[in-house]
Design a protein around this motif. Structure first.
Motif: not given
Length: 210
Positions: A100-112
């Protein structure tokens, strides 16, 4: 006399923390002035931390450290705290408690990326989390929609401070807020308030207990 390691203190306090219904999230030992050391024990639980329980845990941990004698005659300052808002979500329980909380996401290199523009860094609202994947709500209040991202594709995720409540549709898609957790945008008890309340409830021992 050398100070005990953080691993050693973790071993001494882990059972006490678990007995009080908390998870031990970390132990840190640092210098607090020239006269004594500071021992910070970070705990978390599914619900809101009860101040009386935190105070009782602080007293028990202080007694356990004194009984073990690892600090010798060196005074120490004991601090029991809960994770700050900027604690990275690394364990499954972290994700589940952040539902339910807002988060800042960083994807791994190469992830779609699930983002329409293919961004690898973006904000989303946390939905239901499992061992293998995380449901995320994108689009904010205007165009909320749910996607699923493999946990392995997420390099880092940090909860964001919110000053306004989310939209009803957005929160519904996330599956609501985790039980016992405050609503996003609502005023929350700060870590400092918890620490100060626990400190006021403690009685001095051989160490210096905050």
């Amino acid at each position: 006399m050398p100070m005990p390691t953080e691993e050693r203190v973790s071993q001494l306090v882990a059972e006490l923390v678990e007995r009080r219904g908390f998870d031990l999230e970390g132990v840190a030992i640092s210098a607090a002035g020239t006269a004594h050391s500071k021992v910070t024990v970070t705990v978390d639980s599914d619900g809101t931390a009860d101040l009386d329980t935190v105070a009782e845990l602080s007293t028990e941990i202080s007694q356990a450290l004194d009984d073990a004698g690892d600090f010798g005659e060196t005074p120490y300052l004991l601090e029991i705290t809960t994770p700050g808002i900027d604690r990275p979500l690394t364990e499954l329980r972290h994700w589940q408690r952040a539902q339910g909380r807002k988060v800042k996401i960083v994807l791994r290199p190469g992830a779609e990326s699930p983002e329409e523009k293919g961004k690898t860094t973006f904000e989303a609202r946390v939905g239901v989390a499992t061992d293998s994947e995380i449901a995320l709500v994108l689009g904010g209040k205007r165009k909320p929609h749910r996607v699923t991202v493999p946990r392995a594709d997420i390099q880092s995720a940090v909860v964001q401070v919110e000053f306004n409540p989310p939209g009803a549709a957005e929160l519904e898609l996330a599956g609501g807020v985790a039980p016992g957790r405050p609503q996003p945008g609502a005023q929350e008890v700060s870590d400092t308030e918890i620490e100060n309340e626990a400190a006021a409830s403690d009685s001095p021992t051989e160490g210096i207990v905050e």
